[in-house]
Design a protein around this motif. Structure first.
Motif, PDB file in Angstrom:
ATOM      1  N   GLY A  57       0.667  -1.288  -0.025  1.00 30.84           N
ATOM      2  CA  GLY A  57      -0.011   0.120  -0.038  1.00 30.84           C
ATOM      3  C   GLY A  57       0.928   1.477   0.087  1.00 30.84           C
ATOM      4  N   GLU A  58       2.180   1.311   0.129  1.00 23.22           N
ATOM      5  CA  GLU A  58       2.790   2.309   0.387  1.00 23.22           C
ATOM      6  C   GLU A  58       3.909   2.517  -0.992  1.00 23.22           C
ATOM      7  OE1 GLU A  58       2.904   4.529   2.768  1.00 23.22           O
ATOM      8  OE2 GLU A  58       1.212   3.341   3.515  1.00 23.22           O
ATOM      9  N   ILE A  59       4.087   3.673  -1.504  1.00 29.34           N
ATOM     10  CA  ILE A  59       4.756   3.698  -2.807  1.00 29.34           C
ATOM     11  C   ILE A  59       6.180   3.822  -2.232  1.00 29.34           C
ATOM     12  CG2 ILE A  59       5.614   5.823  -4.296  1.00 29.34           C
ATOM     13  CD1 ILE A  59       2.589   6.859  -4.248  1.00 29.34           C
ATOM     14  N   LYS A 275      -8.811  -4.096  -1.124  1.00 27.25           N
ATOM     15  CA  LYS A 275      -8.570  -4.867   0.221  1.00 27.25           C
ATOM     16  C   LYS A 275      -7.637  -3.958   1.289  1.00 27.25           C
ATOM     17  CE  LYS A 275      -9.510  -9.505  -0.484  1.00 27.25           C
ATOM     18  NZ  LYS A 275      -9.085 -10.956  -0.064  1.00 27.25           N
ATOM     19  N   SER A 276      -7.210  -2.809   0.610  1.00 22.25           N
ATOM     20  CA  SER A 276      -6.384  -1.933   1.562  1.00 22.25           C
ATOM     21  C   SER A 276      -7.228  -1.363   2.728  1.00 22.25           C
ATOM     22  CB  SER A 276      -5.702  -0.911   0.600  1.00 22.25           C
ATOM     23  OG  SER A 276      -4.866  -0.030   1.636  1.00 22.25           O
ATOM     24  N   GLU A 277      -6.490  -1.148   3.643  1.00 25.71           N
ATOM     25  CA  GLU A 277      -7.412  -0.402   4.968  1.00 25.71           C
ATOM     26  C   GLU A 277      -7.583   1.252   4.552  1.00 25.71           C
ATOM     27  OE1 GLU A 277      -3.505   0.133   7.878  1.00 25.71           O
ATOM     28  OE2 GLU A 277      -5.108  -1.259   8.313  1.00 25.71           O
ATOM     29  N   ASN A 278      -6.751   1.456   3.682  1.00 29.47           N
ATOM     30  CA  ASN A 278      -6.616   2.858   3.189  1.00 29.47           C
ATOM     31  C   ASN A 278      -7.315   3.267   2.037  1.00 29.47           C
ATOM     32  OD1 ASN A 278      -4.968   3.649   5.482  1.00 29.47           O
ATOM     33  ND2 ASN A 278      -3.051   3.088   4.197  1.00 29.47           N
ATOM     34  N   ASN A 279      -8.184   2.242   1.489  1.00 27.98           N
ATOM     35  CA  ASN A 279      -8.634   2.228   0.071  1.00 27.98           C
ATOM     36  C   ASN A 279      -9.836   3.615   0.157  1.00 27.98           C
ATOM     37  OD1 ASN A 279     -10.926   1.219  -1.876  1.00 27.98           O
ATOM     38  ND2 ASN A 279      -9.060   1.118  -2.664  1.00 27.98           N
ATOM     39  N   LEU A 286     -16.496   3.723  -6.233  1.00 28.54           N
ATOM     40  CA  LEU A 286     -17.149   2.094  -6.454  1.00 28.54           C
ATOM     41  C   LEU A 286     -16.999   1.841  -5.015  1.00 28.54           C
ATOM     42  CD1 LEU A 286     -15.779   1.148  -9.936  1.00 28.54           C
ATOM     43  CD2 LEU A 286     -17.997   2.158  -9.308  1.00 28.54           C
ATOM     44  N   SER A 287     -18.102   0.709  -4.721  1.00 31.92           N
ATOM     45  CA  SER A 287     -18.033  -0.048  -3.485  1.00 31.92           C
ATOM     46  C   SER A 287     -16.673  -1.018  -3.678  1.00 31.92           C
ATOM     47  CB  SER A 287     -19.323  -0.754  -3.324  1.00 31.92           C
ATOM     48  OG  SER A 287     -19.578  -1.745  -4.137  1.00 31.92           O
TER      49      SER A 287
END
Length: 500
Positions: A57-59, A275-279, A286-287
């Motif tokens: 999730g991190e760049i 699925k990322s918690e930061n999505n 979109l859901s």
């Protein structure tokens, strides 16, 4: 026939879910990419590229390499604009799915339900079976694989004209295979989706996508409209031989027309990591269920395509989801692992860019799996560059002899695949050097006598050179090798030739 690449890298190893990399591992990997990328750019005559990599999730990498303008020595940056070819389809699919989520489009309704400005031509198949879902997943049985672009000074056709065949060569969009029976890639299907978006919303496609998808994602330097702002920040584009070529425009915007930057597209990739918690910090469009559905392969595709997303598979395990893209002078790829929240992006501004991103993503896959040896990631430079040098110096009289001597003595030095000569043949054809084009395609037929595609391409050059009878022979030979070569069927019908 020009083959447009759809991303089909065969994964060499499982993309295992390992423990996340530590900072030292990451630094070493990034340094390796920084070292390898400029070498590859020089080796394949590609002026510039951008690469973005996400780890958990991190760049961890977001960087430009090489030049966006060779003559001016302007460096590529993360805010340099690139056309991303067929990746445009994935972003378009978000636009369609937003309307599905809002109840304005039914995924399983016939496309004709939403069309008034154009209708599918009559065929042997039931047009009601051409549904929105099947358009998104390339299972609608439609013709027209991909689109060439238009020159900057051309007057672009309307969407309806393009669908009817005014599209620079590929012909009209029609049902040629029973819908819902097999996967058949069709850029034409996404042009129908482009029209559906306009019909349903009452807006121009590019305006809808800007206000409902791109801007909400923060992609303010991305657009399906090529205006002054986009052009001023864009890279130039270059062919397989490092020569600058015209900037192409598209009526088929949904299929091939999105222009974006690495900084912007990183936001789209992060939005795809559902699925990322930061999505939710990246997107509220979109859901999660809809994004997941888009990445789930449709049954008729044999596991290779969802709704706008390609799916790369190793064994029975779904591994990476994303899309590849290629237009003249541009190559692009993005892939995500939605389980481990990892992502990969690479855009290039050269015709040989595929050779570069295929190696860099291979390095990434090896690194993620813990594999230390990268030799099996290596791609060889194209033989077409060497053959072009021979033609430029000596002409084509001894071309075949020179080619087969090189193939015998330096097989490990160059890529001798049929696509390499095909690209050179189309290079000459595009420049109006018909006899050089014919010579190269004739060589390709001798080198690959069992490939239907080389006969098709040879026939195209012969027809442009007014060698009609020889062209017909080669198109017929192409059909003998592949009876589903609809391009050959269409050309033979068009010129009134008999198919033996």
């Amino acid at each position: 026939m020009i083959r447009q690449h759809i991303f089909t890298i065969i994964l060499l190893i499982p993309f295992a879910l390992l423990a996340q990399k530590n900072s030292m591992d990451i630094e070493q990997f990034v340094n390796n990419v920084d070292k390898k990328t400029p070498q590859l750019l020089r080796g394949f005559n590609v002026p510039g590229a951008v690469i973005g990599i996400i780890e958990n999730g991190e760049i961890i990498l977001q960087r430009g390499y090489g030049y966006s303008n060779v003559d001016k020595e302007t460096h590529v940056t993360t805010s340099t604009g690139f056309n991303i070819g067929s990746i445009s389809k994935t972003v378009t699919a978000w636009g369609v799915m937003k309307l599905v989520q809002e109840g304005k489009i039914d995924l399983d309704a016939p496309a004709e339900k939403y069309l008034t400005r154009w209708h599918l031509p009559k065929s042997d198949f039931d047009s009601k079976e051409v549904t929105v879902r099947r358009l998104l997943s390339h299972t609608a049985g439609l013709s027209l694989h991909g689109y060439p672009g238009w020159a900057p000074n051309d007057i672009l056709p309307t969407i309806e004209e393009s669908l009817n065949g005014k599209n620079n060569g590929p012909g009209r969009v029609e049902v040629v295979v029973e819908p819902g029976t097999k996967w058949k890639y069709s850029g034409g299907g996404f042009t129908i989706l482009q029209l559906i978006i306009e019909e349903v919303t009452g807006e121009r496609f590019e305006n809808y996508m800007q206000t409902e998808i791109l801007n909400p994602l923060g992609m303010i330097n991305s657009s399906y409209t090529i205006d002054e702002k986009i052009l001023n920040s864009s890279s130039l584009e270059y062919n397989n031989f490092g020569e600058e070529i015209d900037f192409e425009l598209f009526t088929a915007k949904a299929a091939a027309g999105l222009h974006t930057t690495l900084e912007d597209f990183m936001l789209f990739v992060q939005a795809s990591l559902y699925k990322s918690e930061n999505n939710k910090s990246y997107q509220h469009i979109l859901s999660t269920d809809y994004v997941k559905q888009m990445m789930t392969p449709e049954p008729e595709t044999n596991g290779v395509y969802g709704l706008g997303y390609q799916v790369e598979i190793f064994g029975d395990s779904k591994v990476l989801k994303g899309h590849g893209g290629a237009n003249s002078g541009w190559h692009a790829l993005f892939m995500v692992d939605s389980i481990s929240n990892d992502g990969f992006i690479m855009f290039t501004n050269g015709g040989a860019g595929y050779n570069i991103y295929s190696q860099i993503i291979c390095y990434w896959e090896h690194w993620k799996s813990g594999k230390k040896i990268y030799d099996d990631c290596k791609s060889l430079p194209s033989i077409s560059n060497k053959i072009k040098q021979i033609i430029d110096i000596d002409g084509t009289n001894n071309l075949n002899k020179a080619y087969f001597e090189l193939k015998q003595n330096q097989l490990d030095k160059y890529n001798f695949s049929e696509e390499q000569l095909n690209q050179l043949g189309y290079y000459y054809l595009g420049k109006g050097e018909i006899e050089n084009s014919i010579a190269v395609f004739k060589l390709n037929v001798e080198a690959f006598p069992k490939s239907y595609n080389v006969y098709d391409s040879y026939g195209e050059a012969l027809l442009k050179g007014n060698y009609r009878d020889m062209a017909v022979e080669n198109y017929i030979k192409s059909l003998e090798l592949n009876s589903d070569n609809y391009n050959a069927i269409e050309i033979l019908n068009k010129i009134g030739a008999k198919k033996h």
